[in-house]
Write a protein that holds these residues in place. Structure first.
Motif, PDB file in Angstrom:
ATOM      1  N   PRO A   1       0.816  -1.231   0.000  1.00  0.00           N
ATOM      2  CA  PRO A   1       0.000   0.000   0.000  1.00  0.00           C
ATOM      3  C   PRO A   1       0.843   1.273   0.000  1.00  0.00           C
ATOM      4  O   PRO A   1       1.736   1.440   0.838  1.00  0.00           O
ATOM      5  CB  PRO A   1      -0.839  -0.119   1.274  1.00  0.00           C
ATOM      6  CG  PRO A   1      -0.303  -1.276   2.042  1.00  0.00           C
ATOM      7  CD  PRO A   1       0.508  -2.113   1.129  1.00  0.00           C
ATOM      8  N   HIS A   2       0.522   2.153  -0.942  1.00  0.00           N
ATOM      9  CA  HIS A   2       1.316   3.355  -1.169  1.00  0.00           C
ATOM     10  C   HIS A   2       1.345   4.270   0.054  1.00  0.00           C
ATOM     11  O   HIS A   2       2.407   4.767   0.451  1.00  0.00           O
ATOM     12  CB  HIS A   2       0.758   4.100  -2.383  1.00  0.00           C
ATOM     13  CG  HIS A   2       1.468   5.368  -2.704  1.00  0.00           C
ATOM     14  ND1 HIS A   2       2.775   5.404  -3.163  1.00  0.00           N
ATOM     15  CD2 HIS A   2       1.071   6.673  -2.620  1.00  0.00           C
ATOM     16  CE1 HIS A   2       3.153   6.663  -3.342  1.00  0.00           C
ATOM     17  NE2 HIS A   2       2.137   7.445  -3.035  1.00  0.00           N
ATOM     18  N   LEU A   3       0.185   4.512   0.663  1.00  0.00           N
ATOM     19  CA  LEU A   3       0.131   5.415   1.814  1.00  0.00           C
ATOM     20  C   LEU A   3       0.965   4.883   2.971  1.00  0.00           C
ATOM     21  O   LEU A   3       1.681   5.632   3.644  1.00  0.00           O
ATOM     22  CB  LEU A   3      -1.312   5.589   2.288  1.00  0.00           C
ATOM     23  CG  LEU A   3      -2.178   6.658   1.623  1.00  0.00           C
ATOM     24  CD1 LEU A   3      -3.553   6.671   2.264  1.00  0.00           C
ATOM     25  CD2 LEU A   3      -1.526   8.030   1.726  1.00  0.00           C
ATOM     26  N   LEU A   4       0.873   3.589   3.228  1.00  0.00           N
ATOM     27  CA  LEU A   4       1.614   2.995   4.341  1.00  0.00           C
ATOM     28  C   LEU A   4       3.114   3.068   4.101  1.00  0.00           C
ATOM     29  O   LEU A   4       3.897   3.249   5.042  1.00  0.00           O
ATOM     30  CB  LEU A   4       1.170   1.542   4.532  1.00  0.00           C
ATOM     31  CG  LEU A   4       1.679   0.816   5.768  1.00  0.00           C
ATOM     32  CD1 LEU A   4       1.253   1.538   7.051  1.00  0.00           C
ATOM     33  CD2 LEU A   4       1.181  -0.629   5.787  1.00  0.00           C
ATOM     34  N   LYS A   5       3.505   2.946   2.868  1.00  0.00           N
ATOM     35  CA  LYS A   5       4.935   2.996   2.520  1.00  0.00           C
ATOM     36  C   LYS A   5       5.542   4.355   2.829  1.00  0.00           C
ATOM     37  O   LYS A   5       6.747   4.475   3.064  1.00  0.00           O
ATOM     38  CB  LYS A   5       5.105   2.677   1.032  1.00  0.00           C
ATOM     39  CG  LYS A   5       6.512   2.287   0.625  1.00  0.00           C
ATOM     40  CD  LYS A   5       6.523   1.771  -0.805  1.00  0.00           C
ATOM     41  CE  LYS A   5       7.874   1.162  -1.159  1.00  0.00           C
ATOM     42  NZ  LYS A   5       7.861   0.566  -2.512  1.00  0.00           N
ATOM     43  N   GLN A   6       4.716   5.394   2.864  1.00  0.00           N
ATOM     44  CA  GLN A   6       5.199   6.753   3.122  1.00  0.00           C
ATOM     45  C   GLN A   6       5.427   7.037   4.604  1.00  0.00           C
ATOM     46  O   GLN A   6       5.966   8.078   4.959  1.00  0.00           O
ATOM     47  CB  GLN A   6       4.196   7.769   2.578  1.00  0.00           C
ATOM     48  CG  GLN A   6       4.011   7.737   1.074  1.00  0.00           C
ATOM     49  CD  GLN A   6       2.922   8.672   0.606  1.00  0.00           C
ATOM     50  OE1 GLN A   6       2.168   9.228   1.409  1.00  0.00           O
ATOM     51  NE2 GLN A   6       2.815   8.866  -0.697  1.00  0.00           N
ATOM     52  N   THR A   7       5.011   6.135   5.487  1.00  0.00           N
ATOM     53  CA  THR A   7       5.088   6.400   6.918  1.00  0.00           C
ATOM     54  C   THR A   7       6.509   6.208   7.448  1.00  0.00           C
ATOM     55  O   THR A   7       7.375   5.645   6.771  1.00  0.00           O
ATOM     56  CB  THR A   7       4.114   5.493   7.695  1.00  0.00           C
ATOM     57  OG1 THR A   7       4.461   4.112   7.488  1.00  0.00           O
ATOM     58  CG2 THR A   7       2.687   5.727   7.236  1.00  0.00           C
ATOM     59  N   SER A   8       6.723   6.643   8.679  1.00  0.00           N
ATOM     60  CA  SER A   8       8.065   6.600   9.260  1.00  0.00           C
ATOM     61  C   SER A   8       8.508   5.190   9.649  1.00  0.00           C
ATOM     62  O   SER A   8       9.697   4.922   9.750  1.00  0.00           O
ATOM     63  CB  SER A   8       8.129   7.509  10.492  1.00  0.00           C
ATOM     64  OG  SER A   8       7.164   7.106  11.453  1.00  0.00           O
ATOM     65  N   GLN A   9       7.558   4.287   9.879  1.00  0.00           N
ATOM     66  CA  GLN A   9       7.911   2.924  10.259  1.00  0.00           C
ATOM     67  C   GLN A   9       6.984   1.928   9.564  1.00  0.00           C
ATOM     68  O   GLN A   9       6.218   1.213  10.207  1.00  0.00           O
ATOM     69  CB  GLN A   9       7.838   2.733  11.784  1.00  0.00           C
ATOM     70  CG  GLN A   9       8.467   1.434  12.260  1.00  0.00           C
ATOM     71  CD  GLN A   9       8.385   1.271  13.777  1.00  0.00           C
ATOM     72  OE1 GLN A   9       8.154   2.245  14.493  1.00  0.00           O
ATOM     73  NE2 GLN A   9       8.553   0.055  14.256  1.00  0.00           N
TER      74      GLN A   9
END
Length: 367
Positions: free
Chosen positions: A90-98
């Motif tokens: 998932p693209h959004l999750l990949k953008q997170t810090s962890q």
């Protein structure tokens, strides 16, 4: 062996956590280059002796035969593995810090590509909280939004139940391995989500829940979502952790107000004071993403069809028991003579079709 396979084998190994994998990948973007390192080499790179030995063991066990055995365990349970190296991550999750290195999923993996909104709140909601969670999640789902929550007692369960009534469906993020159902009374809801929505966990098979896993789970709920809706939450509630994590990842936070005198409203009221958007209807959420609730005749006809459907024999037994007054789960068990698991499955169907509602104190009543 490719990066994906080696990452899965690392993730399956005890004593290797998120930070250890980060160190490994940072040093060796191509993991195949790390396969021949010794425990002493890893210790020089900053790993403890125990973790160095675990990494060497994981790479040593990454044979074609062993990898196939591991993957077959998941295939046999209809579980799909998605790694951070995969295009389907998932693209959004990949953008997170962890972001989780590996996700284990069962169900409609295409929901990762949906517009996702999470709904969270207390495990001990009021009747108002349950009703609002179901109503908001059903209306979001009817607008083709995927509703995310954590399959916990209370608001989470209500959010999943409401979303399953409409086309947007729901995604449950688990704080344990995907083969472990927690809480056990949500067994029926778990299997319904597996069939009609999607189950997600970052933990390998066999991982049981413990308190420290739930804050970790919450970061995934926030990370998969464009926004987080908090329905009811006391001060210092776990739901506020999810809201904080959402803010940390630049996600929107919405709060539904409740009575100022209710302890279960204090968390949402605090969020509103801190700048969360106060929402009183689903349109307040959808307008942030330029989505609109469409006039969907099929939605209304579906509701009429549900109301006109005859109850099954087992549902009729429960309906008759509830004719005169609300009953607890124990009273329904005695009156119906059903097993605990079967009773929960029947109640779940009645809740989803709005024939029965759940009241505070685990009481059930005819709608």
């Amino acid at each position: 062996m490719d990066n994906r396979t080696l990452l899965i084998m690392l993730h399956q190994t005890d004593a290797i956590g998120w930070k250890t994998i980060l160190r490994i990948v940072s040093c060796f973007p191509e993991l195949i280059e790390a396969v021949q390192l010794t425990p002493a080499d890893w210790q020089q790179l900053g790993l403890t002796e125990a973790r160095a030995n675990a990494v060497v063991k994981a790479f040593k066990e990454a044979t074609t035969e062993r990898v196939e055995q591991v993957l077959e365990k998941y295939r046999a349970r209809q579980i799909e593995i998605v790694t951070l190296f995969d295009p389907s991550y998932p693209h959004l999750l990949k953008q997170t810090s962890q972001p989780p290195w590996v996700l284990y999923t069962r169900g409609r993996i295409e929901l990762f590509d949906s517009t996702c909104i999470s709904i969270v709140g207390t495990r001990n909601p009021t009747a108002y909280g349950r009703k609002i969670a179901e109503q908001f999640s059903e209306e979001l789902s009817s607008a083709n939004v995927c509703v995310i929550s954590g399959l916990a007692r209370g608001i989470d369960s209500s959010a999943h139940i409401g979303a399953l009534r409409q086309k947007g469906s729901t995604l449950a993020v688990l704080g344990c391995g995907i083969d472990h159902i927690y809480p056990p009374e949500n067994k029926g809801l778990y299997w319904t989500i597996a069939e009609q929505g999607m189950l997600v966990s970052e933990y390998p098979l066999g991982t049981k829940s413990h308190p420290g896993m739930f804050p970790q789970r919450n970061r995934i709920i926030a990370g998969l979502s464009f926004g987080v809706v908090v329905v009811e939450a006391a001060l210092q509630s776990g739901s506020l952790i999810t809201a904080d994590q959402a803010l940390d990842e630049s996600r929107d936070v919405f709060a539904i107000p409740g009575p100022v005198s209710s302890p279960k409203s204090q968390g949402t009221l605090a969020l509103i004071k801190q700048g969360a958007k106060l929402v009183s209807c689903v349109e307040d959420i959808l307008e942030e993403y330029r989505l609109r609730i469409t006039s969907d005749p099929a939605r209304h006809s579906k509701h009429i069809q549900i109301q006109q459907q005859k109850l099954t024999a087992d549902e009729q037994i429960i309906a008759e028991l509830l004719q005169h007054r609300p009953l607890s789960i124990d009273e329904l068990l005695i009156g119906s003579q059903f097993t605990f698991g079967h009773l929960h499955a029947v109640l779940l169907n009645l809740l989803m079709t709005k024939r029965v509602e759940q009241l505070p104190g685990s009481l059930y009543a005819i709608c």
